[in-house]
Design an enzyme around this catalytic site. Structure first.
Site, PDB file in Angstrom:
ATOM      1  N   ILE A  54       0.859  -1.164   0.075  1.00 51.23           N
ATOM      2  CA  ILE A  54       0.032  -0.158   0.076  1.00 51.23           C
ATOM      3  C   ILE A  54       0.944   1.131  -0.158  1.00 51.23           C
ATOM      4  O   ILE A  54       0.604   2.230  -0.739  1.00 51.23           O
ATOM      5  CB  ILE A  54      -0.837   0.073   1.252  1.00 51.23           C
ATOM      6  CG1 ILE A  54      -2.095  -0.964   1.106  1.00 51.23           C
ATOM      7  CG2 ILE A  54      -1.669   1.326   1.563  1.00 51.23           C
ATOM      8  CD1 ILE A  54      -2.632  -1.269   2.340  1.00 51.23           C
TER       9      ILE A  54
ATOM     10  N   ASP B 176      11.800   2.532   4.327  1.00 50.67           N
ATOM     11  CA  ASP B 176      11.457   1.301   4.623  1.00 50.67           C
ATOM     12  C   ASP B 176      12.525   0.475   4.862  1.00 50.67           C
ATOM     13  O   ASP B 176      13.652   0.818   4.852  1.00 50.67           O
ATOM     14  CB  ASP B 176      11.299   0.671   3.156  1.00 50.67           C
ATOM     15  CG  ASP B 176      10.061  -0.480   3.085  1.00 50.67           C
ATOM     16  OD1 ASP B 176       8.760  -0.375   2.857  1.00 50.67           O
ATOM     17  OD2 ASP B 176      10.503  -1.656   3.423  1.00 50.67           O
TER      18      ASP B 176
ATOM     19  N   ASP C 121      14.117   1.217   9.966  1.00 54.08           N
ATOM     20  CA  ASP C 121      12.996   0.321  10.930  1.00 54.08           C
ATOM     21  C   ASP C 121      12.225   1.674  11.367  1.00 54.08           C
ATOM     22  O   ASP C 121      12.735   2.062  12.410  1.00 54.08           O
ATOM     23  CB  ASP C 121      13.715  -0.309  12.023  1.00 54.08           C
ATOM     24  CG  ASP C 121      12.637  -1.260  12.693  1.00 54.08           C
ATOM     25  OD1 ASP C 121      11.546  -0.599  12.878  1.00 54.08           O
ATOM     26  OD2 ASP C 121      13.047  -2.545  13.070  1.00 54.08           O
TER      27      ASP C 121
ATOM     28  N   ASN D 260       2.059   4.807   7.501  1.00 52.68           N
ATOM     29  CA  ASN D 260       1.610   3.627   6.782  1.00 52.68           C
ATOM     30  C   ASN D 260       2.393   2.291   7.653  1.00 52.68           C
ATOM     31  O   ASN D 260       1.644   1.483   7.282  1.00 52.68           O
ATOM     32  CB  ASN D 260       2.128   3.798   5.518  1.00 52.68           C
ATOM     33  CG  ASN D 260       1.699   2.386   4.519  1.00 52.68           C
ATOM     34  OD1 ASN D 260       0.437   1.924   4.513  1.00 52.68           O
ATOM     35  ND2 ASN D 260       2.745   1.833   4.169  1.00 52.68           N
TER      36      ASN D 260
ATOM     37  N   TYR E   8      -2.794  -6.995  16.609  1.00 51.30           N
ATOM     38  CA  TYR E   8      -2.906  -6.402  15.325  1.00 51.30           C
ATOM     39  C   TYR E   8      -3.996  -5.212  15.736  1.00 51.30           C
ATOM     40  O   TYR E   8      -4.111  -4.286  15.413  1.00 51.30           O
ATOM     41  CB  TYR E   8      -3.168  -7.353  14.305  1.00 51.30           C
ATOM     42  CG  TYR E   8      -3.267  -6.414  12.934  1.00 51.30           C
ATOM     43  CD1 TYR E   8      -2.214  -5.726  12.294  1.00 51.30           C
ATOM     44  CD2 TYR E   8      -4.526  -6.315  12.222  1.00 51.30           C
ATOM     45  CE1 TYR E   8      -2.261  -5.253  11.282  1.00 51.30           C
ATOM     46  CE2 TYR E   8      -4.743  -5.507  10.980  1.00 51.30           C
ATOM     47  CZ  TYR E   8      -3.465  -4.933  10.659  1.00 51.30           C
ATOM     48  OH  TYR E   8      -3.743  -4.290   9.332  1.00 51.30           O
TER      49      TYR E   8
ATOM     50  N   LYS F 230      -4.417  -1.260  16.036  1.00 52.95           N
ATOM     51  CA  LYS F 230      -5.015  -0.377  14.974  1.00 52.95           C
ATOM     52  C   LYS F 230      -6.186   0.261  15.446  1.00 52.95           C
ATOM     53  O   LYS F 230      -6.601   1.465  15.070  1.00 52.95           O
ATOM     54  CB  LYS F 230      -5.564  -1.567  13.652  1.00 52.95           C
ATOM     55  CG  LYS F 230      -4.690  -2.233  12.792  1.00 52.95           C
ATOM     56  CD  LYS F 230      -3.946  -0.879  12.334  1.00 52.95           C
ATOM     57  CE  LYS F 230      -2.475  -1.534  11.180  1.00 52.95           C
ATOM     58  NZ  LYS F 230      -1.783  -0.549  10.747  1.00 52.95           N
TER      59      LYS F 230
HETATM   60  P1  NAD Z   1       3.230  -5.090   3.307  1.00 47.43           P
HETATM   61  O1  NAD Z   1       3.450  -6.306   4.509  1.00 47.43           O
HETATM   62  O2  NAD Z   1       3.221  -5.013   2.122  1.00 47.43           O
HETATM   63  O3  NAD Z   1       4.645  -4.264   3.738  1.00 47.43           O
HETATM   64  C1  NAD Z   1       4.875  -2.883   3.061  1.00 47.43           C
HETATM   65  C2  NAD Z   1       6.148  -2.580   3.472  1.00 47.43           C
HETATM   66  O4  NAD Z   1       6.323  -2.352   4.821  1.00 47.43           O
HETATM   67  C3  NAD Z   1       7.308  -3.547   3.081  1.00 47.43           C
HETATM   68  O5  NAD Z   1       8.038  -2.823   1.950  1.00 47.43           O
HETATM   69  C4  NAD Z   1       8.092  -3.685   4.530  1.00 47.43           C
HETATM   70  O6  NAD Z   1       9.714  -3.785   4.011  1.00 47.43           O
HETATM   71  C5  NAD Z   1       7.747  -2.489   5.225  1.00 47.43           C
HETATM   72  N1  NAD Z   1       7.971  -2.846   6.491  1.00 47.43           N
HETATM   73  C6  NAD Z   1       7.637  -4.052   7.290  1.00 47.43           C
HETATM   74  N2  NAD Z   1       8.137  -3.449   8.487  1.00 47.43           N
HETATM   75  C7  NAD Z   1       8.794  -2.253   8.761  1.00 47.43           C
HETATM   76  C8  NAD Z   1       9.507  -1.583   9.529  1.00 47.43           C
HETATM   77  N3  NAD Z   1       9.566  -1.863  10.959  1.00 47.43           N
HETATM   78  N4  NAD Z   1       9.870  -0.244   9.270  1.00 47.43           N
HETATM   79  C9  NAD Z   1       9.798  -0.106   7.944  1.00 47.43           C
HETATM   80  N5  NAD Z   1       9.053  -0.778   6.881  1.00 47.43           N
HETATM   81  C10 NAD Z   1       8.747  -1.645   7.228  1.00 47.43           C
HETATM   82  O7  NAD Z   1       2.096  -4.073   4.042  1.00 47.43           O
HETATM   83  P2  NAD Z   1       0.841  -3.767   3.471  1.00 47.43           P
HETATM   84  O8  NAD Z   1       0.021  -4.891   3.243  1.00 47.43           O
HETATM   85  O9  NAD Z   1       1.021  -2.609   2.204  1.00 47.43           O
HETATM   86  O10 NAD Z   1       0.059  -2.705   4.739  1.00 47.43           O
HETATM   87  C11 NAD Z   1       0.430  -1.277   4.825  1.00 47.43           C
HETATM   88  C12 NAD Z   1      -0.275  -0.776   5.876  1.00 47.43           C
HETATM   89  O11 NAD Z   1      -1.642  -0.955   5.527  1.00 47.43           O
HETATM   90  C13 NAD Z   1      -0.040  -1.776   7.157  1.00 47.43           C
HETATM   91  O12 NAD Z   1       0.073  -0.583   8.533  1.00 47.43           O
HETATM   92  C14 NAD Z   1      -1.307  -2.423   7.441  1.00 47.43           C
HETATM   93  O13 NAD Z   1      -1.585  -2.938   8.711  1.00 47.43           O
HETATM   94  C15 NAD Z   1      -2.263  -1.520   6.742  1.00 47.43           C
HETATM   95  N6  NAD Z   1      -3.390  -2.557   6.188  1.00 47.43           N
HETATM   96  C16 NAD Z   1      -3.107  -3.533   5.150  1.00 47.43           C
HETATM   97  C17 NAD Z   1      -3.899  -4.484   4.654  1.00 47.43           C
HETATM   98  C18 NAD Z   1      -4.006  -5.362   3.677  1.00 47.43           C
HETATM   99  O14 NAD Z   1      -4.724  -6.234   3.258  1.00 47.43           O
HETATM  100  N7  NAD Z   1      -2.858  -5.468   2.712  1.00 47.43           N
HETATM  101  C19 NAD Z   1      -5.503  -4.115   5.189  1.00 47.43           C
HETATM  102  C20 NAD Z   1      -5.653  -3.284   6.142  1.00 47.43           C
HETATM  103  C21 NAD Z   1      -4.638  -2.402   6.654  1.00 47.43           C
END
Ligand code: NAD
Length: 263
Positions: free
Chosen positions: A24, A43, A65, A92, A159, A163
């Site tokens: 995202i 990232d 991080d 994010n 989680y 949230k």
């Molecule tokens: P993802 O798991 O695809 O990760 C996206 C990026 O986060 C990756 O590039 C990873 O390297 C980076 N990352 C992980 N831990 C990190 C850290 N400690 N510091 C810096 N970067 C870090 O995540 P996503 O699915 O794109 O989710 C993005 C946000 O949206 C999150 O907060 C997630 O909870 C929320 N979200 C996602 C979904 C979904 O279905 N994908 C649904 C609801 C909410």
């Protein structure tokens, strides 16, 4: 500019996206970049960052991080150097955390989820606020929550707790920062389509002995629109919230989930 012509963010807007190298966050970074914003991402994954900056020339990045305070300090050094200020923070970063009953979740799993999902939002907001207060471009924070930030989620307690915590932080900051013209909103994505969701569905199907397509149907049945959302749907909402058209929207938790009825 008329409010009706103001559904895109201003060109040149300075935007920081945490965990912006894939998923995202990358969709958000791309959307802002294509809308003419100046974008910096951070990232934890250096290889993913390399891929992103190749795909999106002009976007700058830091390996960090998001839950580690000294890393966050370095990100803000880079932001000051590359953008010279900040108009939009997209908080994010977030991880899924463990899927298990509460008695099987370790304290370190709980703490890591809180560190990445909630503490990181504090660390970034704390440093961004002085820069946002100095911005004259209707500055804002967009906090990534989840449908698990408005519904309970069995076996995903760390989680869901983080949230919901993001919503508390957002609502409090909206009140604290409103008098300074800084808006704060949260986006609550639902089931986001893609390879990861395919994997989740396949794993749950295998674990319960149900056919994969039947399991997908179970997922879709919970969604009023009977379809998953895309990362671009989430990015479009982040763009809107950062646009002049949203200048009077603050303190809101906005679901992008086709109306997920239960988890
Ligand atoms: P993802 O798991 O695809 O990760 C996206 C990026 O986060 C990756 O590039 C990873 O390297 C980076 N990352 C992980 N831990 C990190 C850290 N400690 N510091 C810096 N970067 C870090 O995540 P996503 O699915 O794109 O989710 C993005 C946000 O949206 C999150 O907060 C997630 O909870 C929320 N979200 C996602 C979904 C979904 O279905 N994908 C649904 C609801 C909410």
């Amino acid at each position: 500019m008329s409010i009706m012509n103001s559904l895109s963010p201003e060109r040149g807007l300075r935007v920081l996206v945490t965990a912006g190298a894939s998923g995202i966050g990358a969709a958000v970074a791309r959307a802002f970049s294509e809308a003419g914003a100046r974008v910096h991402v951070c990232d934890i994954d250096g290889l993913a960052i390399d891929r992103l900056v190749q795909a999106l020339p002009g976007v700058t990045a830091s390996v960090a991080d998001a839950s580690v305070e000294r890393d966050v300090d370095l990100v803000f050094k880079d932001v000051a150097g590359n953008l010279g200020g900040l108009d939009v923070l997209v908080n994010n970063a977030g991880i899924a955390g463990p899927t298990a009953s509460i008695e099987d979740i370790s304290a370190s799993q709980w703490e890591r989820t809180v560190d990445v999902n909630l503490n990181s939002q504090f660390l970034f907001a704390k440093r961004a606020v002085p820069m946002l207060r100095a911005s004259s471009s209707s500055p804002c924070i967009v906090a990534m929550s989840s449908v698990a930030g408005r519904l309970g989620y069995a076996y995903r307690t760390p989680y869901a707790s983080t949230k919901w915590g993001v919503i508390g932080l957002m609502k409090s900051l909206a009140i604290e920062l409103g008098p300074f013209g800084v808006r704060v909103n949260a986006i609550l994505p639902g089931t986001v389509e893609g390879e990861r969701m395919d994997g989740v569905i396949a794993a749950r199907a295998a674990a319960t002995g149900i056919d994969t397509e039947a399991m997908r149907e179970q997922y879709l049945r919970k969604i009023s629109l009977r379809r998953m959302v895309t990362a671009d749907d989430v990015a479009a909402t982040a763009l809107f919230l950062s646009s002049p058209a949203a200048r009077n929207i603050t303190g809101q938790a906005i679901s992008v989930d086709g109306n997920l009825e239960y988890l």
